[in-house]
Scaffold this motif. Structure first.
Motif, PDB file in Angstrom:
ATOM      1  N   ARG A  91       0.809  -1.221   0.000  1.00 34.68           N
ATOM      2  CA  ARG A  91       0.000   0.000   0.000  1.00 34.68           C
ATOM      3  C   ARG A  91       0.841   1.269   0.000  1.00 34.68           C
ATOM      4  NH1 ARG A  91      -3.496   1.418   5.096  1.00 34.68           N
ATOM      5  NH2 ARG A  91      -4.343  -0.687   4.905  1.00 34.68           N
TER       6      ARG A  91
ATOM      7  N   ASN B 194     -10.447  -9.683   4.389  1.00 38.63           N
ATOM      8  CA  ASN B 194     -10.163  -8.286   4.099  1.00 38.63           C
ATOM      9  C   ASN B 194      -9.738  -7.590   5.393  1.00 38.63           C
ATOM     10  OD1 ASN B 194     -10.503  -5.677   2.678  1.00 38.63           O
ATOM     11  ND2 ASN B 194     -12.350  -5.471   3.928  1.00 38.63           N
TER      12      ASN B 194
ATOM     13  N   ILE C  75     -13.940  -2.027   4.137  1.00 37.64           N
ATOM     14  CA  ILE C  75     -14.097  -1.541   2.773  1.00 37.64           C
ATOM     15  C   ILE C  75     -15.369  -0.724   2.593  1.00 37.64           C
ATOM     16  CG2 ILE C  75     -15.261  -3.624   1.902  1.00 37.64           C
ATOM     17  CD1 ILE C  75     -13.579  -3.200  -0.708  1.00 37.64           C
TER      18      ILE C  75
ATOM     19  N   TRP D 156     -10.038   1.315   3.495  1.00 37.53           N
ATOM     20  CA  TRP D 156     -10.224   1.531   2.056  1.00 37.53           C
ATOM     21  C   TRP D 156     -10.704   2.949   1.761  1.00 37.53           C
ATOM     22  CZ3 TRP D 156      -9.715  -1.952  -2.179  1.00 37.53           C
ATOM     23  CH2 TRP D 156      -9.346  -3.269  -1.851  1.00 37.53           C
TER      24      TRP D 156
ATOM     25  N   TYR E  73      -8.189   5.042   0.160  1.00 35.86           N
ATOM     26  CA  TYR E  73      -7.663   4.552  -1.124  1.00 35.86           C
ATOM     27  C   TYR E  73      -8.842   4.336  -2.069  1.00 35.86           C
ATOM     28  CZ  TYR E  73      -3.712   3.722   1.958  1.00 35.86           C
ATOM     29  OH  TYR E  73      -2.701   3.891   2.879  1.00 35.86           O
TER      30      TYR E  73
ATOM     31  N   ARG F 205     -10.596   1.109  -4.357  1.00 36.03           N
ATOM     32  CA  ARG F 205     -11.911   0.580  -3.986  1.00 36.03           C
ATOM     33  C   ARG F 205     -12.869   0.638  -5.163  1.00 36.03           C
ATOM     34  NH1 ARG F 205     -14.689   3.082   1.138  1.00 36.03           N
ATOM     35  NH2 ARG F 205     -14.802   4.924  -0.202  1.00 36.03           N
TER      36      ARG F 205
END
Length: 541
Positions: free
Chosen positions: A309, A354, A358, A392, A395, A399
């Protein structure tokens, strides 16, 4: 308050009684065996193979992290019966100081969907007996899959009673661990609601390879964790604390190069110790993202959202970066891998392990088209201000790539299984949160609480289920796709999947500072095939 008391139950419950004698040995391995004092474990079950793990202590000067000790020949056996009268596979392995005297065997040639027992022998001693189970054949149509789902176990913040309650169940196929299996902090830095109930080893923050090995070894001595490892295969990925808080590809918030050295060296040490001490299967590339299948019913893709990341965007001026297409949480190769896997998955349920949430958690969700001028003028992310850009939400380009792959290709029945934030959530995952409940959704998300790590409610203070409750209502009111949130409690989830539905049952322990604490059912939410999240009145039995 520091306590050294830890009582163990004298017997196991329900359907586990038949193997109680052998598997209880894992909880008391230190007393019974000087060679196998860290127990046994299995992981990453395939239809014809499973990882088997243990650690051998050849002498008192060859403790974890010491780098000392002569090579030891270890025999391993896996059998279809607890008496080991019918061996399915066996062999020998030489444990050396180069791998901290850990033993990892990929036992192959096994039958699909079969319970096996395994053990190790060395130095005239025999390890506790472990039990594991292989996955169904790819062409099989199992009636159901049931997984224990856990994350965030801080040794100092409490006892691992949640693991004990999972071990007491007789209905699970495997344990999915979503990260923060251990914590890197120095002694006393990060305890629980009432401080530290037990001390970390080593006393300082872990930075070197020896440090990480010692910390892994300490966690493996917890009797509840040892028993759970001996009872069920684990499927694990890491989050940040297995290295350092808020890890990204080139550093970490909790890493100071001036005093702790080169981050690349620290990261490599953390990974080496993790691969030595955890029952995970990796190839020569040592990558942790991988996929496991359970017949035609489900496929589980485990993500690594720390190794590749971009650095987390800072609040304020850094918000301008959040929507940049150059920022990534997965890295390109992993993104390509997960997208391709979802589109081609020959199964009903697409499960994604995950590590960080998210589903959008923003204030407020904004419609990108209608608010473009406003967000541009103020330098805000197009979808709203993120509560936590470590998720998420920080980012958004990645996503959107992933969610559009799901919706554009009409991939149905996607379930994200998430940890990290020490709280419980159930949500639809919308492509555009501001438009929800209209517009497409890309699946559902079930977030499990921490095993022990400080919850949001712990941080707020006050009696449980008081100050956090109005916050929960406010958050759900602003983010309408969030259907369930509980910010106080510690515990675990149990995911049930069958041909028609997926359901998450949340269970909460009463007091992480009490090693004998009770557990209760907290809530249940599910999703029917092709549907959206909905509440359920009772847990699956």
């Amino acid at each position: 308050m520091i306590s050294t008391r830890f009582d163990r139950r004298a017997a196991l419950k329900g359907g586990t009684a038949a193997v109680a004698v052998s598997l209880l040995g894992a909880a008391v391995a230190r007393a019974e065996s000087t060679a196998f004092r860290h127990g046994v474990a299995s992981g990453d079950p395939l239809p014809n193979a499973v990882i088997l793990w243990t650690r051998v202590t050849p002498s008192e000067d060859a403790l974890p992290g010491s780098g000392a000790g002569a090579p030891v020949s270890v025999r391993w056996e896996i059998a279809s019966d607890e008496a080991f009268g019918s061996l399915a596979a066996s062999g020998t392995h030489t444990a050396t100081a180069d791998s901290d005297h850990t033993v990892k065997i990929d036992a192959t040639g096994l039958a699909a969907d079969r319970t096996y027992f395994y053990r190790f022998t060395a130095l005239g001693q025999t390890s506790p007996v472990g039990r594991t189970h292989t996955a169904p054949a790819d062409s099989a149509t199992p009636d159901r899959l049931r997984l224990g789902v856990v994350s965030c176990a801080n040794w100092e913040a409490g006892y691992f009673s949640a693991y004990r309650h999972l071990a007491d169940r007789g209905d699970l196929d495997a344990i999915v661990h979503l990260g923060d299996y251990l914590y890197e902090y120095q002694r006393g830095e990060y305890g629980g609601r009432t401080g530290s109930v037990r001390w970390h080893e080593p006393a300082h923050e872990i930075v070197s390879l020896a440090d990480y090995r010692i910390r892994h070894a300490q966690y493996k001595t917890d009797p509840d964790l040892m028993t759970l490892h001996a009872r069920l295969p684990f499927i694990c990925t890491w989050d940040d604390h297995e290295t350092a808080d808020n890890t990204w590809s080139g550093g970490a918030e909790n890493h100071q190069p001036a005093t702790e050295g080169d981050f690349g060296i620290r990261k490599a040490a953390a990974l080496q110790a993790y691969l030595e001490w955890m029952p995970v299967r990796t190839g020569a590339d040592r990558r942790l993202y991988r996929r496991l299948r359970f017949g035609t019913l489900a496929e589980l893709s485990m993500l690594d959202l720390r190794s590749y990341r971009s650095e987390e965007a800072e609040a304020g001026a850094g918000w301008r970066e959040i929507d940049s297409p150059d920022r990534t949480i997965t890295g390109k190769d992993q993104m390509d891998w997960v997208q391709a896997g979802l589109v081609s998955a020959p199964v009903t349920w697409k499960l994604i392990g995950n590590p960080v949430m998210i589903a959008p958690l923003v204030f407020p969700p904004l419609d990108p088209a209608a608010s473009a001028a406003f967000t541009t003028a103020l330098g805000l992310p197009r979808s709203g201000i993120p509560a936590n850009p470590d998720q998420w939400d920080g980012y958004t380009a990645d996503r959107t790539r992933l969610l559009r792959t799901i919706t554009d290709n009409k991939v149905s029945d996607v379930v994200f299984l998430t940890g990290d934030i020490h709280s419980s959530w159930g949500a639809d995952v919308p492509l555009d949160a501001a438009a929800y409940p209209n517009g497409p959704t890309a699946g559902v998300e079930f977030v499990v609480p921490s095993i022990t790590s400080m919850s949001i409610g712990d941080t707020i203070g006050g009696a449980p289920r008081t100050a956090a409750v109005p916050i929960e209502g406010t958050v759900k009111g602003i983010n309408r796709h969030l259907h369930y949130t509980e910010l106080d409690s510690h515990g675990y989830g149990v995911l049930h999947v069958d041909a028609d539905q997926a359901q998450m049952d949340w269970y909460y322990v009463a007091d992480v500072a009490d090693p004998n604490t009770a557990v209760r059912h907290g809530a249940s939410y599910g999703v029917r095939r092709g549907g959206r999240i909905e509440p359920r009145a009772t847990p699956m039995v």
